[in-house]
Design a protein around this motif. Structure first.
Motif, PDB file in Angstrom:
ATOM      1  N   ASP A  35      73.135 -13.991  74.515  1.00 56.39           N
ATOM      2  CA  ASP A  35      73.750 -15.020  75.362  1.00 56.39           C
ATOM      3  C   ASP A  35      72.761 -15.636  76.339  1.00 56.39           C
ATOM      4  O   ASP A  35      72.884 -16.799  76.701  1.00 56.39           O
ATOM      5  N   ASP A  36      71.784 -14.844  76.769  1.00 60.03           N
ATOM      6  CA  ASP A  36      70.852 -15.299  77.796  1.00 60.03           C
ATOM      7  C   ASP A  36      69.396 -15.371  77.323  1.00 60.03           C
ATOM      8  O   ASP A  36      68.489 -15.533  78.128  1.00 60.03           O
ATOM      9  N   MET A  64      60.385 -22.310  85.712  1.00 62.72           N
ATOM     10  CA  MET A  64      59.971 -21.757  84.426  1.00 62.72           C
ATOM     11  C   MET A  64      61.025 -20.777  83.922  1.00 62.72           C
ATOM     12  O   MET A  64      61.483 -19.918  84.676  1.00 62.72           O
ATOM     13  N   PRO A  65      61.421 -20.909  82.639  1.00 57.59           N
ATOM     14  CA  PRO A  65      62.326 -19.898  82.090  1.00 57.59           C
ATOM     15  C   PRO A  65      61.675 -18.514  82.173  1.00 57.59           C
ATOM     16  O   PRO A  65      60.451 -18.383  82.060  1.00 57.59           O
ATOM     17  N   ARG A  66      62.487 -17.498  82.383  1.00 60.66           N
ATOM     18  CA  ARG A  66      61.986 -16.134  82.492  1.00 60.66           C
ATOM     19  C   ARG A  66      61.424 -15.673  81.144  1.00 60.66           C
ATOM     20  O   ARG A  66      62.022 -15.898  80.102  1.00 60.66           O
ATOM     21  N   LEU A  67      60.278 -15.047  81.195  1.00 61.44           N
ATOM     22  CA  LEU A  67      59.609 -14.511  80.010  1.00 61.44           C
ATOM     23  C   LEU A  67      60.008 -13.045  79.855  1.00 61.44           C
ATOM     24  O   LEU A  67      59.849 -12.252  80.777  1.00 61.44           O
ATOM     25  N   TYR A  68      60.544 -12.677  78.687  1.00 60.43           N
ATOM     26  CA  TYR A  68      61.002 -11.310  78.459  1.00 60.43           C
ATOM     27  C   TYR A  68      60.070 -10.488  77.581  1.00 60.43           C
ATOM     28  O   TYR A  68      59.899  -9.293  77.797  1.00 60.43           O
ATOM     29  N   PHE A  79      67.388 -18.190  77.961  1.00 58.84           N
ATOM     30  CA  PHE A  79      68.142 -19.315  77.418  1.00 58.84           C
ATOM     31  C   PHE A  79      68.717 -20.074  78.603  1.00 58.84           C
ATOM     32  O   PHE A  79      69.426 -19.503  79.434  1.00 58.84           O
ATOM     33  N   VAL A  80      68.387 -21.345  78.714  1.00 57.33           N
ATOM     34  CA  VAL A  80      68.857 -22.158  79.836  1.00 57.33           C
ATOM     35  C   VAL A  80      70.176 -22.814  79.432  1.00 57.33           C
ATOM     36  O   VAL A  80      70.201 -23.664  78.541  1.00 57.33           O
ATOM     37  N   PHE A 133      66.418 -27.388  87.813  1.00 62.75           N
ATOM     38  CA  PHE A 133      65.668 -27.618  86.579  1.00 62.75           C
ATOM     39  C   PHE A 133      64.867 -26.409  86.145  1.00 62.75           C
ATOM     40  O   PHE A 133      64.263 -25.708  86.963  1.00 62.75           O
ATOM     41  N   LYS A 134      64.837 -26.208  84.844  1.00 60.35           N
ATOM     42  CA  LYS A 134      63.917 -25.302  84.162  1.00 60.35           C
ATOM     43  C   LYS A 134      63.212 -26.189  83.139  1.00 60.35           C
ATOM     44  O   LYS A 134      63.847 -27.015  82.479  1.00 60.35           O
TER      45      LYS A 134
END
Length: 184
Positions: A35-36, A64-68, A79-80, A133-134
């Motif tokens: 989901d995320d 910045m989207p989180r890096l996993y 996932f934005v 924003f991302k």
């Protein structure tokens, strides 16, 4: 940190078969893996390396989207949930001063992070559910030298909103407006 691909440094299309593809382009494909979370699968190692470097450096920024997780040919990232700036402009038909402030914040963050490309396409600016924003797709963060946001202007022009955006910039940052007005 959960490892989706059991520590594999390289993944194959077979590894992604169970997931829904939600995007594709000339550099790779995006699959929703939770989901995320999404995984960006890259066709070329060079493109993967450039994107990964920018994402790692950008982890100190809210844009910045989180890096996993990552391997040799993939990146697992946030996932934005939301819509692109392009879709927002198409639906709304205008840009207000608050939106302009948020866009200027993104461009300032590019500079703060040390990116040489201070620009992005309107389709790569994703507005999350909180209205922030991302930005995705950073493969040119250090290989392009763009102090004027020409791609951003081009996207706004498509919706007839460059002039409105620049009027807000004029109110918020007259010096920046003067530097940009001849490039619209």
């Amino acid at each position: 940190m959960e490892n989706l691909f059991n520590g594999n440094l390289k993944i194959t299309k077979k590894d992604l078969a169970a997931f829904e593809m939600i995007g594709d382009g000339k550099d790779g494909e995006i699959y929703k893996v939770a989901d995320d979370k999404v995984v960006k699968y890259f066709f070329k190692e060079e493109t993967h390396q450039r994107e990964l470097e920018a994402m790692q450096i950008g982890q100190t920024s809210s844009i910045m989207p989180r890096l996993y997780e990552f391997g040799d040919n993939y990146i697992v990232m946030e996932f934005v949930k939301g819509i692109s700036l392009a879709r927002h402009m198409k639906r709304q038909g205008h840009i207000d001063e608050d939106m302009t402030k948020k866009i200027l914040f993104v461009l300032d963050e590019f500079k703060r992070l040390g990116f040489t490309r201070w620009d992005t396409e309107v389709r790569h600016m994703l507005m999350n559910e909180e209205g922030e924003f991302k930005v995705i797709d950073h493969k040119r963060a250090f290989t392009s030298d763009s102090p004027v946001p020409t791609k951003l202007f081009k996207g706004m022009k498509k919706f007839g909103l460059t002039g409105e955006f620049l009027e807000h910039v004029k109110n918020l940052n007259p010096k920046l407006h003067d530097a940009w007005k001849k490039h619209k």
